[in-house]
Write an enzyme that holds these catalytic residues in place. Structure first.
Site, short mmCIF file in Angstrom:
data_model
loop_
_atom_site.label_atom_id
_atom_site.label_comp_id
_atom_site.label_asym_id
_atom_site.label_seq_id
_atom_site.Cartn_x
_atom_site.Cartn_y
_atom_site.Cartn_z
N LYS A 127 53.49 29.75 32.66
CA LYS A 127 52.25 30.42 32.27
C LYS A 127 52.19 30.44 30.76
O LYS A 127 53.22 30.37 30.08
CB LYS A 127 52.22 31.86 32.80
CG LYS A 127 50.84 32.40 32.97
CD LYS A 127 50.26 31.95 34.29
CE LYS A 127 48.84 32.39 34.48
NZ LYS A 127 48.43 32.25 35.88
N GLY A 166 43.53 26.79 33.70
CA GLY A 166 42.86 28.00 33.23
C GLY A 166 43.43 29.27 33.83
O GLY A 166 44.28 29.26 34.71
N ASP A 167 42.97 30.38 33.30
CA ASP A 167 43.24 31.72 33.83
C ASP A 167 42.15 32.59 33.18
O ASP A 167 41.11 32.05 32.76
CB ASP A 167 44.67 32.18 33.47
CG ASP A 167 45.13 33.38 34.30
OD1 ASP A 167 45.59 33.17 35.43
OD2 ASP A 167 45.03 34.53 33.83
N1 GLU Z 1 45.89 30.62 36.67
C1 GLU Z 1 45.83 30.25 38.05
C2 GLU Z 1 46.87 31.03 38.84
O1 GLU Z 1 47.09 32.18 38.53
C3 GLU Z 1 45.84 28.75 38.27
C4 GLU Z 1 46.97 27.98 37.68
C5 GLU Z 1 46.83 26.46 37.82
O2 GLU Z 1 45.88 25.98 38.42
O3 GLU Z 1 47.73 25.79 37.31
O4 GLU Z 1 47.46 30.59 39.78
#
Ligand code: GLU
Length: 446
Positions: A127, A166-167
């Site tokens: 992350k 994204g997040d």
């Molecule tokens: N941020 C998203 C999650 O919490 C997606 C992460 C991604 O697609 O790599 O899983």
């Protein structure tokens, strides 16, 4: 409760990571499920799997400087925590929000390891993000920030190394600016380095909808085990970002009525059911607050600074952010007759809240299982990029639905195997942990 044999491991995590309360909370949640696992798998203790998994493989912190539209200079902090690569390249989103700090990135990266393992796909956990606040920033400012952020991040990522997405605060627009900068620096059109791209330049259909849709598919699976469906159910969906919007859309398509959503300023109460097209227009096209939705839609109430969880409902989906649903909120939901909760956000329910739901015996889908559809569809995007192919919307959505049903079944079966039928927290934690731990043992002491 943490098994007493694991108390010393948890105490050491707290000692090694002082003040990182969100990271402590996330590790505690997993450790609480693992007592029975170490009893059944003595090899995990021999290989010291719990402390190994709780230590990130690599943590990167960097300065991001950028200029606003008036020439002012700003300094932000960038993060990428590459937590575990036993199952595949590091994978997980980037969050741009003023609250971002190392504890938050580590809790998210830790959860991501097990979430990604549950998808059954070949992705490790990571992350990242920044304490940059995109609120009120112009498009040009967002672009300059993203370019500056990628100017450092590019050396740490790659389609076989680490694949961000994204997040909160990072969507297709930001991914576009970062992908453009990565391409410019490396002189490579390496589609698989980022997911959540626009469909015209390597993105997968359904990726944008996937987290919200997947959460609703998981919820429907939980209800099915209890002989229930979503048809006619009144739902609360907190938040109004990408996850919330798409959860609202899928719930509505499946016959439920979403009576409320929210943002950090207040709550919209729309007893007739949220008009998804209007909400999309306000939030995605005009980038305004939900109060604007309430103003444009007759018969809708707006509670400034209000609390969404006190509105009576059958089903609740926290889709905003961590620790948005307390023990008290959970008790209110249960008292109001709520029968199921599915977490679209990461760790939105506090530890106390989770205990209230489990004690009440309602169906509770923890984020690392219920919201895994987003990252799973990212892995499908990586597959399409690797084969220079693009799949149809219907085909991709059917793959997502299958993956969510499989995650649900894995959690259900694992919970039963460990004597906790119906407890998806135990099922998700143990199934995710076991897959990663076994892979790490197979790969030797790395
Ligand atoms: N941020 C998203 C999650 O919490 C997606 C992460 C991604 O697609 O790599 O899983």
């Amino acid at each position: 409760m943490i098994d007493e044999k694991l108390e010393a491991i948890y105490a050491e995590i707290v000692r090694l990571n002082p003040g990182e309360v969100e990271f402590h909370q996330a590790t505690r949640d997993v450790l609480e499920s693992l007592g029975l696992v170490v009893a059944k798998h003595p090899e995990f203790a021999r290989h010291r799997m719990i402390p190994r998994i709780c230590e990130p493989e690599r943590q990167i912190i960097f300065r991001v400087t950028w200029q606003d539209d008036h020439g002012g200079v700003h300094i932000n902090r960038g993060y990428r925590v590459e937590f575990n690569s036993a199952l595949g390249p590091y994978k997980g989103g980037l969050r741009f929000h003023p609250s971002v700090n190392l504890s938050i990135v580590k809790f998210l990266g830790f959860e991501q390891i097990f979430k990604n393992a549950l998808t059954g796909l070949p992705i490790g956990g990571a992350k990242g993000g920044s304490n940059f606040d995109p609120k009120g920033r112009s498009d040009d400012e967002i672009m300059r920030f993203c370019q500056s952020f990628m100017t450092e991040l590019y050396r740490h990522v790659g389609e076989y190394t680490d694949v961000p997405a994204g997040d909160i605060g990072v969507g297709r627009r930001e991914i576009g600016y970062m992908f453009g900068q990565y391409k410019r620096i490396t002189n490579r059109y390496e589609s698989g380095v980022l997911t959540g791209k626009g469909v015209d330049w390597g993105g997968a259909l359904v990726r944008e909808e996937a987290t919200g849709y997947g959460t609703v598919f998981f919820l429907a699976e939980m209800l099915k085990t209890r002989g229930e469906t979503l048809d006619g159910k009144d739902c609360l969906v907190s938040g109004s970002g990408n996850v919330a919007l798409n959860a609202i859309e899928k719930l509505t398509q499946m016959g439920a009525r979403v009576v409320a959503c929210s943002d950090s300023d207040g709550v919209v109460h729309d007893p007739d059911g949220i008009d998804v097209a209007l909400l999309r227009q306000v939030k995605e096209v005009e980038r305004l607050r939900v109060s604007e939705y309430a103003q444009r839609r007759p018969g809708t109430g707006y509670i400034r600074g209000g609390q969404i969880w006190s509105i009576p409902c059958d089903v609740a989906l926290p889709c905003a952010t961590q620790n948005e649903l307390s023990g008290k909120d959970a008790a209110t939901l249960v008292a109001n007759g709520c029968i199921a909760v599915a977490e679209g956000a990461n760790m939105p329910t506090t530890g106390e809240g989770v205990r209230v739901f489990l004690d009440a015996g309602i169906a509770f889908g923890p984020g690392k299982a219920a919201n895994a559809g987003g990252v799973a569809t990212s892995a499908l995007e990586m597959q399409q990029n690797a084969s220079r192919d693009s799949w149809t919307f219907d085909y991709t959505e059917s793959r997502l639905a299958r993956i969510m049903a499989d995650i649900h079944e894995t959690c259900r079966q694992t919970a039963e195997e460990f004597g906790a039928p119906g407890n998806y927290v135990v099922g998700a934690n143990i199934a995710g942990f076991r897959r990663v731990a076994r892979a790490m043992i197979d790969l030797g002491l790395i």
